[in-house]
Design a protein around this motif. Structure first.
Motif, PDB file in Angstrom:
ATOM      1  N   ARG A 115       7.783   8.890  12.278  1.00 58.88           N
ATOM      2  CA  ARG A 115       7.172   7.941  13.101  1.00 58.88           C
ATOM      3  C   ARG A 115       7.578   6.631  12.192  1.00 58.88           C
ATOM      4  O   ARG A 115       6.814   6.208  11.038  1.00 58.88           O
ATOM      5  CB  ARG A 115       5.558   8.034  13.242  1.00 58.88           C
ATOM      6  CG  ARG A 115       5.390   9.323  14.097  1.00 58.88           C
ATOM      7  CD  ARG A 115       3.873   9.716  14.140  1.00 58.88           C
ATOM      8  NE  ARG A 115       3.454  10.113  12.797  1.00 58.88           N
ATOM      9  CZ  ARG A 115       2.106  10.214  12.385  1.00 58.88           C
ATOM     10  NH1 ARG A 115       1.119   9.916  13.318  1.00 58.88           N
ATOM     11  NH2 ARG A 115       1.583  10.679  11.327  1.00 58.88           N
ATOM     12  N   ARG A 128       8.690   0.396   8.960  1.00 60.36           N
ATOM     13  CA  ARG A 128       7.162   0.690   8.472  1.00 60.36           C
ATOM     14  C   ARG A 128       6.979   2.305   8.890  1.00 60.36           C
ATOM     15  O   ARG A 128       7.665   2.673  10.018  1.00 60.36           O
ATOM     16  CB  ARG A 128       6.114   0.091   9.383  1.00 60.36           C
ATOM     17  CG  ARG A 128       4.528   0.436   8.681  1.00 60.36           C
ATOM     18  CD  ARG A 128       3.724  -0.016   9.803  1.00 60.36           C
ATOM     19  NE  ARG A 128       3.101   0.894  11.000  1.00 60.36           N
ATOM     20  CZ  ARG A 128       2.252   0.512  11.809  1.00 60.36           C
ATOM     21  NH1 ARG A 128       1.682  -0.747  11.971  1.00 60.36           N
ATOM     22  NH2 ARG A 128       2.147   1.519  12.799  1.00 60.36           N
ATOM     23  N   ASP A 130       4.902   5.686   9.288  1.00 56.73           N
ATOM     24  CA  ASP A 130       3.494   6.056   9.558  1.00 56.73           C
ATOM     25  C   ASP A 130       3.454   7.585   9.036  1.00 56.73           C
ATOM     26  O   ASP A 130       4.146   8.634   9.671  1.00 56.73           O
ATOM     27  CB  ASP A 130       3.142   6.020  10.931  1.00 56.73           C
ATOM     28  CG  ASP A 130       2.964   4.609  11.344  1.00 56.73           C
ATOM     29  OD1 ASP A 130       2.942   3.769  10.506  1.00 56.73           O
ATOM     30  OD2 ASP A 130       2.889   4.322  12.533  1.00 56.73           O
ATOM     31  N   TRP A 131       2.433   7.976   8.039  1.00 55.67           N
ATOM     32  CA  TRP A 131       2.472   9.481   7.546  1.00 55.67           C
ATOM     33  C   TRP A 131       1.351  10.069   8.357  1.00 55.67           C
ATOM     34  O   TRP A 131       0.679   9.597   9.005  1.00 55.67           O
ATOM     35  CB  TRP A 131       2.017   9.151   6.154  1.00 55.67           C
ATOM     36  CG  TRP A 131       3.193   8.277   5.175  1.00 55.67           C
ATOM     37  CD1 TRP A 131       2.603   7.404   4.815  1.00 55.67           C
ATOM     38  CD2 TRP A 131       4.339   8.638   5.094  1.00 55.67           C
ATOM     39  NE1 TRP A 131       3.871   6.904   3.962  1.00 55.67           N
ATOM     40  CE2 TRP A 131       4.870   7.491   4.094  1.00 55.67           C
ATOM     41  CE3 TRP A 131       5.460   9.542   5.525  1.00 55.67           C
ATOM     42  CZ2 TRP A 131       6.183   7.605   3.840  1.00 55.67           C
ATOM     43  CZ3 TRP A 131       6.492   9.392   5.126  1.00 55.67           C
ATOM     44  CH2 TRP A 131       6.926   8.520   4.012  1.00 55.67           C
ATOM     45  N   GLU A 135      -1.994   7.093   6.787  1.00 61.69           N
ATOM     46  CA  GLU A 135      -1.424   5.870   5.848  1.00 61.69           C
ATOM     47  C   GLU A 135      -0.222   5.557   6.313  1.00 61.69           C
ATOM     48  O   GLU A 135       0.595   6.402   7.067  1.00 61.69           O
ATOM     49  CB  GLU A 135      -1.485   6.441   4.380  1.00 61.69           C
ATOM     50  CG  GLU A 135      -2.825   6.869   3.987  1.00 61.69           C
ATOM     51  CD  GLU A 135      -3.797   5.753   4.000  1.00 61.69           C
ATOM     52  OE1 GLU A 135      -3.377   4.497   3.477  1.00 61.69           O
ATOM     53  OE2 GLU A 135      -4.853   5.771   4.260  1.00 61.69           O
ATOM     54  N   HIS A 136       0.225   4.336   5.969  1.00 62.56           N
ATOM     55  CA  HIS A 136       1.838   4.001   6.050  1.00 62.56           C
ATOM     56  C   HIS A 136       2.239   3.327   5.125  1.00 62.56           C
ATOM     57  O   HIS A 136       1.605   2.799   4.172  1.00 62.56           O
ATOM     58  CB  HIS A 136       1.803   3.070   7.594  1.00 62.56           C
ATOM     59  CG  HIS A 136       1.003   1.873   7.439  1.00 62.56           C
ATOM     60  ND1 HIS A 136      -0.327   1.686   7.757  1.00 62.56           N
ATOM     61  CD2 HIS A 136       1.288   0.635   6.826  1.00 62.56           C
ATOM     62  CE1 HIS A 136      -0.730   0.436   7.817  1.00 62.56           C
ATOM     63  NE2 HIS A 136       0.079  -0.032   6.912  1.00 62.56           N
ATOM     64  N   SER A 137       3.686   3.235   4.908  1.00 59.85           N
ATOM     65  CA  SER A 137       4.249   2.416   4.003  1.00 59.85           C
ATOM     66  C   SER A 137       5.425   1.521   4.497  1.00 59.85           C
ATOM     67  O   SER A 137       5.737   1.764   5.694  1.00 59.85           O
ATOM     68  CB  SER A 137       4.884   3.411   2.985  1.00 59.85           C
ATOM     69  OG  SER A 137       4.068   4.365   2.344  1.00 59.85           O
TER      70      SER A 137
END
Length: 269
Positions: A115, A128, A130-131, A135-137
């Motif tokens: 994602r 970006r 999305d895990w 959470e996201h990084s």
């Protein structure tokens, strides 16, 4: 040009939209080869990631493959060169800028089930991820490094000054059509610097299909026509800008240019 105007960029991957744009500007773009190369890279990535189970470890394996094994990298020496905006050339040279490298990573990442999204941050294109845990990084596609909002604020300070702050809008996901529009402007600027006026004119004509009668695009088109020695057309475009934007500082400069060019036309005829 009409195909570009009618294209629904949000129904396709960003890299596919970029290739459509590239070909509309330069018919020599290797579109078929680029699609084949993207497919080849995807197959290799699928084989490499097959033993990875956790989503972040899988994505990190993709980054190692992309930046280390394949050798994609940000073009630090010729950042503003037009070759960094043509996807076939980026795939061939393994060099690009955040938006072109990011578009390729977006394509691979989504095909692999991640994602992953694009963000048109004010200073550069950002990804970006999305895990699965919610959470996201954020990732800088120029070098494949994860970045924090603190780092992105530092970019913004360097861009806008010490009082700059990140707003919620700065981190919103960006639709492909918006990115393609900015990509077009980026290519036009690069081609103008390289004095590739015929291709730069294609960019301006394409931009005017989206925003007809934009005085700034018409001003730029006038400059291109002037370089191509089409002075009568250039005069008309400059005059249009002067009439539409009389308070713009550039209008006074263009009045002088129009007067000089008009005298030359009288002498020539």
């Amino acid at each position: 040009m009409q195909a570009l105007f009618d294209e629904d960029f949000d129904s396709i991957e960003l890299v596919e939209g970029a290739l459509i744009l590239n070909e509309a500007i330069n018919s020599a773009t290797q579109v078929h080869w680029a699609h084949e190369e993207l497919s080849r890279l995807l197959k290799e990535a699928e084989l490499t990631l097959v033993s990875e189970r956790h989503d972040q470890s899988r994505f990190d394996a993709l980054l190692r493959l992309f930046y280390t094994t394949w050798g994609f990298q940000g073009d630090k020496e010729s950042y503003f060169h037009s070759s960094n905006g043509f996807i076939d050339q980026v795939l061939e040279r393994k060099k690009g800028i955040p938006v072109s490298l990011g578009a390729i990573l977006l394509y691979l990442g989504r095909k692999l089930g991640f994602r992953i999204h694009g963000i048109a941050f004010p200073t550069q294109f950002v990804l970006r991820i999305d895990w699965s845990d919610g959470e996201h990084s954020y990732l800088n596609p120029f070098n494949g490094e994860y970045v924090t909002t603190h780092t992105m604020r530092a970019w913004l300070v360097g861009h806008d000054g010490p009082l700059a702050k990140i707003s919620a809008a700065d981190l919103e996901l960006t639709d492909n059509a918006t990115v393609i529009g900015r990509w077009l402007a980026l290519l036009k600027s690069a081609l103008l610097r390289e004095e590739s006026y015929a291709l730069a004119l294609r960019c301006t004509d394409l931009a005017l299909t989206f925003v007809p009668d934009d005085p700034y695009e018409i001003r730029d088109r006038g400059f291109i026509y002037q370089q191509l020695d089409c002075h009568n057309v250039a005069l008309n475009d400059y005059q249009f800008f002067i009439d539409q934007c009389p308070e713009d500082p550039a209008a006074e400069l263009l009045k002088t240019q129009v007067n000089l060019m008009s005298r030359k036309e009288v002498v020539l005829h």
